[in-house]
Motif scaffolding. Structure first.
Motif, PDB file in Angstrom:
ATOM      1  N   PHE A 141     -47.634  26.631  36.255  1.00 55.84           N
ATOM      2  CA  PHE A 141     -46.555  25.659  36.448  1.00 55.84           C
ATOM      3  C   PHE A 141     -47.112  24.233  36.472  1.00 55.84           C
ATOM      4  N   CYS A 142     -48.141  24.014  37.278  1.00 56.65           N
ATOM      5  CA  CYS A 142     -48.690  22.664  37.419  1.00 56.65           C
ATOM      6  C   CYS A 142     -49.280  22.144  36.114  1.00 56.65           C
ATOM      7  N   ASP A 143     -49.991  23.010  35.396  1.00 58.06           N
ATOM      8  CA  ASP A 143     -50.569  22.588  34.117  1.00 58.06           C
ATOM      9  C   ASP A 143     -49.497  22.186  33.112  1.00 58.06           C
ATOM     10  N   SER A 144     -48.357  22.881  33.121  1.00 55.19           N
ATOM     11  CA  SER A 144     -47.322  22.573  32.136  1.00 55.19           C
ATOM     12  C   SER A 144     -46.371  21.471  32.591  1.00 55.19           C
ATOM     13  N   GLU A 145     -46.082  21.375  33.887  1.00 60.47           N
ATOM     14  CA  GLU A 145     -45.070  20.432  34.381  1.00 60.47           C
ATOM     15  C   GLU A 145     -45.649  19.166  35.019  1.00 60.47           C
ATOM     16  N   LEU A 146     -46.885  19.250  35.525  1.00 58.12           N
ATOM     17  CA  LEU A 146     -47.444  18.128  36.305  1.00 58.12           C
ATOM     18  C   LEU A 146     -48.816  17.693  35.806  1.00 58.12           C
ATOM     19  N   ALA A 147     -49.077  17.868  34.541  1.00 57.13           N
ATOM     20  CA  ALA A 147     -50.407  17.626  33.994  1.00 57.13           C
ATOM     21  C   ALA A 147     -51.014  16.314  34.493  1.00 57.13           C
ATOM     22  N   GLY A 148     -52.168  16.420  35.139  1.00 55.47           N
ATOM     23  CA  GLY A 148     -52.890  15.246  35.615  1.00 55.47           C
ATOM     24  C   GLY A 148     -52.315  14.587  36.853  1.00 55.47           C
ATOM     25  N   GLN A 149     -51.288  15.181  37.460  1.00 59.47           N
ATOM     26  CA  GLN A 149     -50.621  14.546  38.597  1.00 59.47           C
ATOM     27  C   GLN A 149     -50.692  15.386  39.868  1.00 59.47           C
ATOM     28  N   PHE A 150     -51.609  16.352  39.930  1.00 59.68           N
ATOM     29  CA  PHE A 150     -51.606  17.252  41.073  1.00 59.68           C
ATOM     30  C   PHE A 150     -53.016  17.606  41.532  1.00 59.68           C
ATOM     31  N   VAL A 151     -53.111  17.984  42.803  1.00 63.05           N
ATOM     32  CA  VAL A 151     -54.319  18.543  43.391  1.00 63.05           C
ATOM     33  C   VAL A 151     -53.878  19.793  44.138  1.00 63.05           C
ATOM     34  N   ILE A 152     -54.581  20.903  43.896  1.00 61.80           N
ATOM     35  CA  ILE A 152     -54.282  22.153  44.584  1.00 61.80           C
ATOM     36  C   ILE A 152     -55.453  22.505  45.494  1.00 61.80           C
ATOM     37  N   GLU A 153     -55.161  22.728  46.768  1.00 58.66           N
ATOM     38  CA  GLU A 153     -56.142  23.250  47.706  1.00 58.66           C
ATOM     39  C   GLU A 153     -55.782  24.716  47.954  1.00 58.66           C
ATOM     40  N   LEU A 154     -56.730  25.605  47.738  1.00 66.87           N
ATOM     41  CA  LEU A 154     -56.531  27.022  48.024  1.00 66.87           C
ATOM     42  C   LEU A 154     -57.168  27.346  49.366  1.00 66.87           C
ATOM     43  N   VAL A 155     -56.410  27.993  50.248  1.00 62.61           N
ATOM     44  CA  VAL A 155     -56.912  28.369  51.563  1.00 62.61           C
ATOM     45  C   VAL A 155     -56.736  29.873  51.729  1.00 62.61           C
ATOM     46  N   ASP A 156     -57.853  30.579  51.877  1.00 67.25           N
ATOM     47  CA  ASP A 156     -57.816  32.011  52.137  1.00 67.25           C
ATOM     48  C   ASP A 156     -57.758  32.211  53.645  1.00 67.25           C
ATOM     49  N   LEU A 157     -56.664  32.760  54.113  1.00 66.61           N
ATOM     50  CA  LEU A 157     -56.476  32.924  55.552  1.00 66.61           C
ATOM     51  C   LEU A 157     -57.403  33.970  56.154  1.00 66.61           C
ATOM     52  N   TYR A 158     -58.011  34.825  55.328  1.00 65.65           N
ATOM     53  CA  TYR A 158     -59.005  35.767  55.839  1.00 65.65           C
ATOM     54  C   TYR A 158     -60.284  35.036  56.233  1.00 65.65           C
ATOM     55  N   THR A 159     -60.659  34.009  55.477  1.00 63.52           N
ATOM     56  CA  THR A 159     -61.890  33.274  55.783  1.00 63.52           C
ATOM     57  C   THR A 159     -61.640  32.021  56.626  1.00 63.52           C
ATOM     58  N   HIS A 160     -60.403  31.543  56.669  1.00 61.45           N
ATOM     59  CA  HIS A 160     -60.047  30.352  57.460  1.00 61.45           C
ATOM     60  C   HIS A 160     -58.782  30.616  58.270  1.00 61.45           C
ATOM     61  N   PRO A 161     -58.821  31.593  59.195  1.00 59.71           N
ATOM     62  CA  PRO A 161     -57.608  31.964  59.928  1.00 59.71           C
ATOM     63  C   PRO A 161     -57.031  30.845  60.800  1.00 59.71           C
ATOM     64  N   ALA A 162     -57.857  29.922  61.261  1.00 56.11           N
ATOM     65  CA  ALA A 162     -57.358  28.827  62.109  1.00 56.11           C
ATOM     66  C   ALA A 162     -56.400  27.911  61.354  1.00 56.11           C
ATOM     67  N   ARG A 163     -56.528  27.868  60.038  1.00 59.41           N
ATOM     68  CA  ARG A 163     -55.632  27.013  59.242  1.00 59.41           C
ATOM     69  C   ARG A 163     -54.190  27.490  59.314  1.00 59.41           C
ATOM     70  N   ALA A 164     -53.968  28.788  59.529  1.00 58.72           N
ATOM     71  CA  ALA A 164     -52.598  29.310  59.614  1.00 58.72           C
ATOM     72  C   ALA A 164     -51.864  28.652  60.770  1.00 58.72           C
ATOM     73  N   GLU A 165     -52.487  28.596  61.919  1.00 56.62           N
ATOM     74  CA  GLU A 165     -51.844  27.974  63.079  1.00 56.62           C
ATOM     75  C   GLU A 165     -51.743  26.464  62.899  1.00 56.62           C
ATOM     76  N   ALA A 166     -52.804  25.860  62.431  1.00 55.05           N
ATOM     77  CA  ALA A 166     -52.817  24.406  62.263  1.00 55.05           C
ATOM     78  C   ALA A 166     -51.730  23.931  61.302  1.00 55.05           C
ATOM     79  N   ASP A 167     -51.476  24.727  60.251  1.00 53.12           N
ATOM     80  CA  ASP A 167     -50.484  24.338  59.249  1.00 53.12           C
ATOM     81  C   ASP A 167     -49.161  25.084  59.408  1.00 53.12           C
ATOM     82  N   GLN A 168     -49.017  25.810  60.520  1.00 53.77           N
ATOM     83  CA  GLN A 168     -47.777  26.536  60.844  1.00 53.77           C
ATOM     84  C   GLN A 168     -47.388  27.534  59.754  1.00 53.77           C
ATOM     85  N   ILE A 169     -48.362  28.315  59.306  1.00 48.69           N
ATOM     86  CA  ILE A 169     -48.147  29.321  58.274  1.00 48.69           C
ATOM     87  C   ILE A 169     -47.968  30.679  58.944  1.00 48.69           C
TER      88      ILE A 169
END
Length: 89
Positions: free
Chosen positions: A27-55
């Motif tokens: 989607f991003c490559d076709s609709e937002l070319a050059g206008q986006f940044v994606i951060e991938l967060v694996d909750l298995y390796t970074h479980p604290a991010r779930a609470e911090a980001d209310q996931i």
């Protein structure tokens, strides 16, 4: 030019997580070319991010910028719903 900051929370390399990653990138490559940044967060390796980001479920996409913050759940296969979450309407 609009710039989109997106964070995708996943749980390892599950089929659902991999579909969400592929669908978001396509989607991003076709609709937002050059206008986006994606951060991938694996909750298995970074479980604290779930609470911090209310996931509470994964995969979850968070549009952090532009404001307001918006969320989308699931494998992100519904392009219309994804467009609405990321680009507004």
């Amino acid at each position: 030019m609009m710039h989109y900051e997106l964070t995708l929370f996943v749980t390892g390399a599950t089929a659902r997580s991999l579909r969400a990653i592929a669908n978001l990138r396509r989607f991003c490559d076709s609709e937002l070319a050059g206008q986006f940044v994606i951060e991938l967060v694996d909750l298995y390796t970074h479980p604290a991010r779930a609470e911090a980001d209310q996931i509470i479920a994964a995969p979850t996409l968070v549009r952090k910028s532009p404001k307001p913050v918006r969320y989308a759940l699931g494998d992100l296969s519904n392009t219309d719903a994804l467009r609405l979450t990321i680009m507004g309407g």
